[in-house]
Design a protein around this motif. Structure first.
Motif, PDB file in Angstrom:
ATOM      1  N   ARG A 148     -77.854  -9.041  -1.290  1.00 55.57           N
ATOM      2  CA  ARG A 148     -79.390  -9.042  -1.240  1.00 55.57           C
ATOM      3  C   ARG A 148     -79.727  -7.579  -1.119  1.00 55.57           C
ATOM      4  NH1 ARG A 148     -80.328 -13.474   3.995  1.00 55.57           N
ATOM      5  NH2 ARG A 148     -80.036 -15.197   2.848  1.00 55.57           N
TER       6      ARG A 148
ATOM      7  N   THR B 179     -81.656 -11.998   8.050  1.00 58.70           N
ATOM      8  CA  THR B 179     -82.212 -11.300   6.862  1.00 58.70           C
ATOM      9  C   THR B 179     -82.423  -9.807   7.249  1.00 58.70           C
ATOM     10  OG1 THR B 179     -84.452 -11.951   7.878  1.00 58.70           O
ATOM     11  CG2 THR B 179     -83.372 -13.479   6.287  1.00 58.70           C
TER      12      THR B 179
ATOM     13  N   ARG C 220     -85.063  -9.126   2.395  1.00 60.95           N
ATOM     14  CA  ARG C 220     -85.547  -9.818   1.078  1.00 60.95           C
ATOM     15  C   ARG C 220     -86.652  -8.872   0.734  1.00 60.95           C
ATOM     16  NH1 ARG C 220     -87.711 -14.475   5.547  1.00 60.95           N
ATOM     17  NH2 ARG C 220     -88.004 -12.309   6.718  1.00 60.95           N
TER      18      ARG C 220
END
Length: 504
Positions: free
Chosen positions: A441, A308, A371
């Motif tokens: 993302r 991430t 995120r």
């Protein structure tokens, strides 16, 4: 003196950059950029006085007279240690890549560094000087000296200007590379001792040590000392664990140099030293090296998919991409080796650009967590378009340099082991998955209208345009790079065939 001057310009330039901070915080980076460009211009001007690459159809590894240029001066005659430098097509490619990405690194540090500007630029230039020494030194003692010297300024770049866990990452980087380097030192000293016992003369020259006669078991263990040192720097599975931490915590310029240049010293070492010095041991070890390369391709891609953190994802993608280099080297045929060299160049541009984008995002958003991103194309469209280009370049889109490199490696590997080629090709599929996930993302999705972010300016766009043109050129017309590497690879393949009666 060409090769010594290239190193001295960077060493003196680093000192000038450090001293120039008294005239303002912006002066050191201008000095650093000028020094790198002067060094590059000096090299390009000097090339006109060297023999044409086409005139040297197959530089002989053991004959310095067949290389583009060679310089030797005695240093410690009692032990046969000298200042010995040489350039052939591959080392020239790596020197050019180092200087171009050095300019990119200076550009990427323009607003990223807020303290000790002079010392930062000095360490950056000194790292480049050490890397040039690695690519040009052919006295193995001198080579080891440059191999260790380039670690020190890179350690400072991470430890002083890195992010939240910089001390841990810098120490881990230093311990891994230092420990593996000591294995290489033991191998170098043992090899020179064996040569002295055979001939009665001390020498650390690459040209003398190539023909050292020794027991097969001794050669195997010495080869492993070189192999581990180079694969740790590559980095190859399972010696890669220092890389994600170092990349994640390093400043943007540090990541650019680390990914674009320092990793290539490991690949260069395998091609230049590990296999030619120990061809028979390398034949025996090749199946293990090929499986490690294939494992690195798949393992790096799978771990990249799970990340991430923007920079950590790119770091694991480097493990995957450099696995193709390991496969290309130990397949040891013309196609695979050409692919390995092309991968070294193309990966340098694509990954350096992605780390520069990651640094720009962190500077603007104060986070690397994907995120917390999303919809950024709406806020910073120029950066989004540039990111899309380098992401699809990294996944191997036809027409760009990375595709040519990976295709050549797989084509050469197929001649050696079709089943292993199928396993390595899985890395291309997972590579597409994590690359598109990175784009989705970070830049796609619902935009945050409250964000007010500065898009790429003229400096960033010019820097990115340079790397874009390079990758497009490598993809559409790779022949100049292939022509530079071809005579060297012919010489290495002929040498290995002469020594062992065949190829790996």
């Amino acid at each position: 003196m060409l090769m010594i001057n290239l190193i001295l310009i960077l060493l003196v330039g680093g000192l000038l950059a450090m001293l120039s901070e008294r005239f303002g915080s912006h002066v050191p980076r201008m000095v650093a950029l000028a020094v790198v460009l002067i060094d590059l211009a000096y090299l390009l001007l000097a090339l006109s006085g060297l023999p044409e690459l086409g005139e040297l159809q197959a530089p002989v590894p053991g004959d310095p007279q067949t290389w583009l240029t060679h310089y030797r001066a005695e240093w410690i005659p009692a032990f046969g240690i000298s200042f010995e430098f040489a350039l052939d097509g591959i080392s020239l490619l790596m020197v050019l890549l180092t200087l171009v990405l050095g300019a990119v690194a200076v550009s990427s540090s323009w607003t990223d560094v807020t303290i000790k500007h002079g010392f930062f630029e000095a360490n950056l230039l000194w790292t480049l000087a050490g890397v040039l020494g690695v690519f040009m030194a052919l006295d193995l003692f001198l080579f080891f000296l440059f191999w260790e010297v380039m670690l020190i300024p890179m350690y400072f770049l991470i430890a002083i200007w890195g992010h939240e866990q910089r001390a841990y990452a810098a120490m881990k980087f230093f311990i891994f590379t230092q420990a593996s380097g000591l294995l290489m030192l033991v191998s170098v000293l043992t090899l020179a001792t064996i040569q002295q016992s055979n001939t009665g003369v001390w020498s650390f020259s690459y040209f003398d040590l190539l023909n050292t006669q020794m027991a097969a078991q001794t050669a195997y263990w010495l080869m492993l000392g070189f192999f581990v040192a180079f694969v740790v720097k590559l980095p190859g599975f399972p010696f890669h664990t220092w890389l994600p931490d170092a990349h994640t915590q390093a400043p943007t310029a540090g990541s650019v140099i680390l990914a674009g240049v320092l990793l290539k010293t490991g690949a260069y070492g395998l091609i230049r030293f590990a296999v030619p010095l120990f061809p028979e041991a390398s034949i025996e070890f090749a199946p293990i090296a090929l499986w490690l390369g294939a494992a690195g391709v798949v393992y790096g891609a799978v771990l990249a998919f799970a990340q991430t953190d923007f920079k950590r994802l790119i770091a694991y993608s480097s493990v995957s991409h450099m696995g193709f280099v390991l496969l290309g080297v130990y397949a040891w045929n013309q196609l695979a080796l050409q692919g390995a060299v092309m991968q070294m160049v193309a990966h340098g541009f694509s990954t350096a650009a992605l780390f520069m984008i990651a640094g720009s995002l962190q500077e603007r958003l104060h986070t690397r967590d994907m995120r917390e991103m999303g919809g950024l194309w709406h806020n910073i469209p120029r950066m989004g378009a540039v990111a899309m280009f380098f992401i699809i370049a990294s996944l191997g889109l036809p027409g760009l340099g990375n595709f040519v490199a990976e295709f050549l490696v797989l084509l050469g590997l197929f001649q050696v082991d079709p089943w292993l080629t199928m396993i390595a090709a899985l890395g291309l599929i997972t590579g597409a998955a994590y690359s598109l996930l990175l784009m989705q993302r970070s830049f796609q999705g619902e935009p945050d209208e409250s964000r007010r972010l500065n898009d790429f300016g003229t400096r960033e766009m010019l820097t990115m345009a340079l790397m874009m043109v390079a990758l497009i050129g490598l993809g559409l017309y790779p022949q100049p790079v292939l022509d530079m590497a071809q005579p060297v690879l012919d010489g290495l393949l002929q040498f290995s065939a002469t020594v062992v009666g065949g190829q790996l």
